[in-house]
Write a protein that holds these residues in place. Structure first.
Motif, PDB file in Angstrom:
ATOM      1  N   VAL A 115     -23.001  -6.319   6.735  1.00 48.38           N
ATOM      2  CA  VAL A 115     -22.328  -5.237   7.451  1.00 48.38           C
ATOM      3  C   VAL A 115     -22.540  -3.948   6.675  1.00 48.38           C
ATOM      4  O   VAL A 115     -22.276  -3.902   5.465  1.00 48.38           O
ATOM      5  N   CYS A 116     -23.020  -2.902   7.352  1.00 44.98           N
ATOM      6  CA  CYS A 116     -23.269  -1.619   6.698  1.00 44.98           C
ATOM      7  C   CYS A 116     -22.526  -0.497   7.410  1.00 44.98           C
ATOM      8  O   CYS A 116     -22.504  -0.442   8.649  1.00 44.98           O
ATOM      9  N   HIS A 117     -21.934   0.389   6.609  1.00 48.92           N
ATOM     10  CA  HIS A 117     -21.149   1.511   7.123  1.00 48.92           C
ATOM     11  C   HIS A 117     -21.982   2.787   7.004  1.00 48.92           C
ATOM     12  O   HIS A 117     -22.415   3.157   5.907  1.00 48.92           O
ATOM     13  N   TYR A 118     -22.203   3.463   8.128  1.00 49.38           N
ATOM     14  CA  TYR A 118     -23.086   4.620   8.174  1.00 49.38           C
ATOM     15  C   TYR A 118     -22.688   5.701   7.176  1.00 49.38           C
ATOM     16  O   TYR A 118     -23.522   6.186   6.399  1.00 49.38           O
ATOM     17  N   GLU A 119     -21.430   6.115   7.188  1.00 51.29           N
ATOM     18  CA  GLU A 119     -21.003   7.217   6.324  1.00 51.29           C
ATOM     19  C   GLU A 119     -21.211   6.897   4.842  1.00 51.29           C
ATOM     20  O   GLU A 119     -21.594   7.771   4.047  1.00 51.29           O
ATOM     21  N   GLU A 120     -20.995   5.648   4.463  1.00 46.37           N
ATOM     22  CA  GLU A 120     -21.217   5.264   3.066  1.00 46.37           C
ATOM     23  C   GLU A 120     -22.703   5.304   2.702  1.00 46.37           C
ATOM     24  O   GLU A 120     -23.062   5.693   1.583  1.00 46.37           O
ATOM     25  N   LEU A 121     -23.561   4.904   3.634  1.00 52.26           N
ATOM     26  CA  LEU A 121     -24.998   4.951   3.378  1.00 52.26           C
ATOM     27  C   LEU A 121     -25.471   6.389   3.179  1.00 52.26           C
ATOM     28  O   LEU A 121     -26.292   6.669   2.296  1.00 52.26           O
ATOM     29  N   VAL A 122     -24.940   7.297   4.000  1.00 55.22           N
ATOM     30  CA  VAL A 122     -25.312   8.707   3.871  1.00 55.22           C
ATOM     31  C   VAL A 122     -24.805   9.267   2.545  1.00 55.22           C
ATOM     32  O   VAL A 122     -25.525   9.953   1.806  1.00 55.22           O
ATOM     33  N   GLN A 123     -23.547   8.978   2.222  1.00 57.02           N
ATOM     34  CA  GLN A 123     -22.966   9.482   0.973  1.00 57.02           C
ATOM     35  C   GLN A 123     -23.700   8.937  -0.248  1.00 57.02           C
ATOM     36  O   GLN A 123     -23.813   9.608  -1.283  1.00 57.02           O
ATOM     37  N   GLY A 124     -24.206   7.712  -0.137  1.00 53.52           N
ATOM     38  CA  GLY A 124     -24.926   7.108  -1.260  1.00 53.52           C
ATOM     39  C   GLY A 124     -26.390   7.495  -1.316  1.00 53.52           C
ATOM     40  O   GLY A 124     -27.131   6.993  -2.168  1.00 53.52           O
ATOM     41  N   GLY A 125     -26.831   8.367  -0.384  1.00 48.77           N
ATOM     42  CA  GLY A 125     -28.223   8.798  -0.376  1.00 48.77           C
ATOM     43  C   GLY A 125     -29.189   7.771   0.165  1.00 48.77           C
ATOM     44  O   GLY A 125     -30.410   7.917   0.025  1.00 48.77           O
ATOM     45  N   LEU A 126     -28.686   6.708   0.812  1.00 48.98           N
ATOM     46  CA  LEU A 126     -29.551   5.655   1.345  1.00 48.98           C
ATOM     47  C   LEU A 126     -30.054   5.986   2.747  1.00 48.98           C
ATOM     48  O   LEU A 126     -31.039   5.410   3.212  1.00 48.98           O
ATOM     49  N   LEU A 127     -29.348   6.878   3.439  1.00 48.38           N
ATOM     50  CA  LEU A 127     -29.802   7.420   4.717  1.00 48.38           C
ATOM     51  C   LEU A 127     -29.713   8.932   4.625  1.00 48.38           C
ATOM     52  O   LEU A 127     -28.767   9.467   4.049  1.00 48.38           O
ATOM     53  N   GLN A 128     -30.669   9.617   5.230  1.00 46.64           N
ATOM     54  CA  GLN A 128     -30.647  11.072   5.227  1.00 46.64           C
ATOM     55  C   GLN A 128     -30.885  11.594   6.640  1.00 46.64           C
ATOM     56  O   GLN A 128     -31.783  11.120   7.332  1.00 46.64           O
ATOM     57  N   THR A 129     -30.059  12.556   7.047  1.00 49.24           N
ATOM     58  CA  THR A 129     -30.267  13.234   8.311  1.00 49.24           C
ATOM     59  C   THR A 129     -31.180  14.424   8.055  1.00 49.24           C
ATOM     60  O   THR A 129     -30.841  15.310   7.279  1.00 49.24           O
ATOM     61  N   VAL A 130     -32.338  14.436   8.736  1.00 51.46           N
ATOM     62  CA  VAL A 130     -33.298  15.509   8.470  1.00 51.46           C
ATOM     63  C   VAL A 130     -33.352  16.538   9.583  1.00 51.46           C
ATOM     64  O   VAL A 130     -33.846  17.636   9.385  1.00 51.46           O
ATOM     65  N   ALA A 131     -32.848  16.208  10.760  1.00 52.51           N
ATOM     66  CA  ALA A 131     -32.827  17.169  11.861  1.00 52.51           C
ATOM     67  C   ALA A 131     -31.744  16.771  12.825  1.00 52.51           C
ATOM     68  O   ALA A 131     -31.380  15.601  12.928  1.00 52.51           O
ATOM     69  N   VAL A 132     -31.200  17.737  13.530  1.00 54.78           N
ATOM     70  CA  VAL A 132     -30.131  17.457  14.458  1.00 54.78           C
ATOM     71  C   VAL A 132     -30.154  18.454  15.604  1.00 54.78           C
ATOM     72  O   VAL A 132     -30.525  19.617  15.428  1.00 54.78           O
ATOM     73  N   ASN A 133     -29.827  17.983  16.816  1.00 48.92           N
ATOM     74  CA  ASN A 133     -29.558  18.899  17.924  1.00 48.92           C
ATOM     75  C   ASN A 133     -28.293  18.416  18.620  1.00 48.92           C
ATOM     76  O   ASN A 133     -27.573  17.581  18.097  1.00 48.92           O
TER      77      ASN A 133
END
Length: 346
Positions: free
Chosen positions: A322-340
């Motif tokens: 089980v993986c939590h999105y916000e924790e992955l982002v905070q840990g640098g394991l996921l990065q948002t590179v663009a958004v609309n």
């Protein structure tokens, strides 16, 4: 008679369970002159049954839906002994006289041998045969139309809610989150204080190596795996949560009003239940899950995308986790590179 016909037109004009509930309590209230009328939800958690109000109207008032005020499944059915006895006997109705002097009429909505909905009508006077006959007719129309709505909202294989229903309910949850967020100019810290730690959550579930199950054992056993996992989803999550078959081997869960720790515990309990289950012929099956908080600041596409990204991370890093999105982002394991406004890219 004109009023009765108009209520029938109103009831059958809806394509939504909530509006149907409001229509039936409005009709019963006006035509019976009750002190109040409620639609009750009856949920089973293990061997226990719980009762929660879904819609209510009082004399002189306006019908409104009733959202859960806490994370529990509702009141134990033992608090409603006459209703409990009625359900146990599979009776069509039951009457009782309360300590408050009100007479209550219970009308379970039976589908075969199961009733997960009941009308409660409270009146100061005894119910006349004419009133019982009229109310029973309204309830019959309500039951038939509820059955039609339920059929259109559910997946034919698993019996879970379908993709269209998910889209509607996620949009509604986001709207509720927006209303709870307070004024647009309110400081973020103030909003956090008002909301506490409880949030709404969206989890995406995917069956690991499901193509291999179909290729090795055939689609009949693959379908059986999906049905059994759907059953585990329904028993693992709470009565107020909503479970959907999203398509193929993918499922989605909307968890209402709970903390991050509790959401993680509930989701991981389900994952463990699947891992421990003995699937006929197939043997061991596991699932991967990604989940995220539901925020009014995000669109449905973005919210679902967050949970999907967490799911992909789980599948790419060992599966059966089980993986939590916000924790992955905070840990640098996921990065948002663009958004609309409608999508995020990673």
């Amino acid at each position: 008679m004109d009023s009765l016909l108009q209520h029938m037109v109103d009831m059958t004009g809806h394509r939504d369970h909530t509006m149907l509930d409001i229509s039936v309590v409005s009709a019963v209230q006006e035509l019976s002159g009750a002190a109040y009328t409620r639609v009750l939800n009856i949920a089973s958690v293990g061997a226990q049954k719980f009762v929660r109000s879904r819609a209510c109207i009082h004399a002189g008032g306006v019908a409104c839906p009733e959202e859960p005020q806490d994370a529990g499944p509702g009141e134990p059915i033992a608090a409603y002994p006459d209703l409990e006895r009625c359900l146990r006997r599979h009776d069509m109705r039951a009457e009782s006289l309360g300590a408050d002097g009100l007479r209550r009429l219970w009308l379970p909505i039976w589908f075969g041998d199961k009733a997960d909905t009941c009308l409660e009508i409270a009146h100061a006077d005894p119910f006349t045969p004419e009133a019982l006959y009229m109310v029973s007719g309204i309830v019959s129309v309500y039951r038939n139309f509820q059955n039609l709505l339920d059929y259109s909202e559910r997946d034919s294989l698993t019996g879970l809610l379908n993709r269209k229903t998910f889209d509607d309910q996620l949009a509604r949850m986001l709207h509720a989150a927006d209303a709870d967020a307070g004024p647009a100019g309110a400081p973020q810290a103030e909003r956090r204080h008002q909301n506490g730690e409880e949030k709404q959550w969206l989890a995406v579930v995917d069956v690991d190596h499901f193509k291999g199950v179909n290729d090795r054992f055939g689609h009949l056993y693959g379908d059986e795996v999906l049905i059994l996992i759907a059953n585990l989803l329904q028993t693992s999550f709470r009565a107020q949560d909503r479970v959907f078959r999203f398509g193929g081997e993918e499922f989605v869960v909307l968890l209402r009003s709970t903390t991050l720790d509790n959401a993680r515990r509930i989701i991981d309990r389900f994952r463990g239940d699947v891992e421990a289950h003995a699937f006929p012929q197939v043997g061991r099956v596991t699932v991967s899950v990604g989940f995220t908080s539901v925020s009014a600041a995000d669109s449905p596409v973005v919210t679902l995308g967050h949970a999907d990204q967490a799911l992909y991370y789980a599948k790419a890093n060992g599966r059966n986790r089980v993986c939590h999105y916000e924790e992955l982002v905070q840990g640098g394991l996921l990065q948002t590179v663009a958004v609309n406004d409608t999508a995020e890219f990673f």
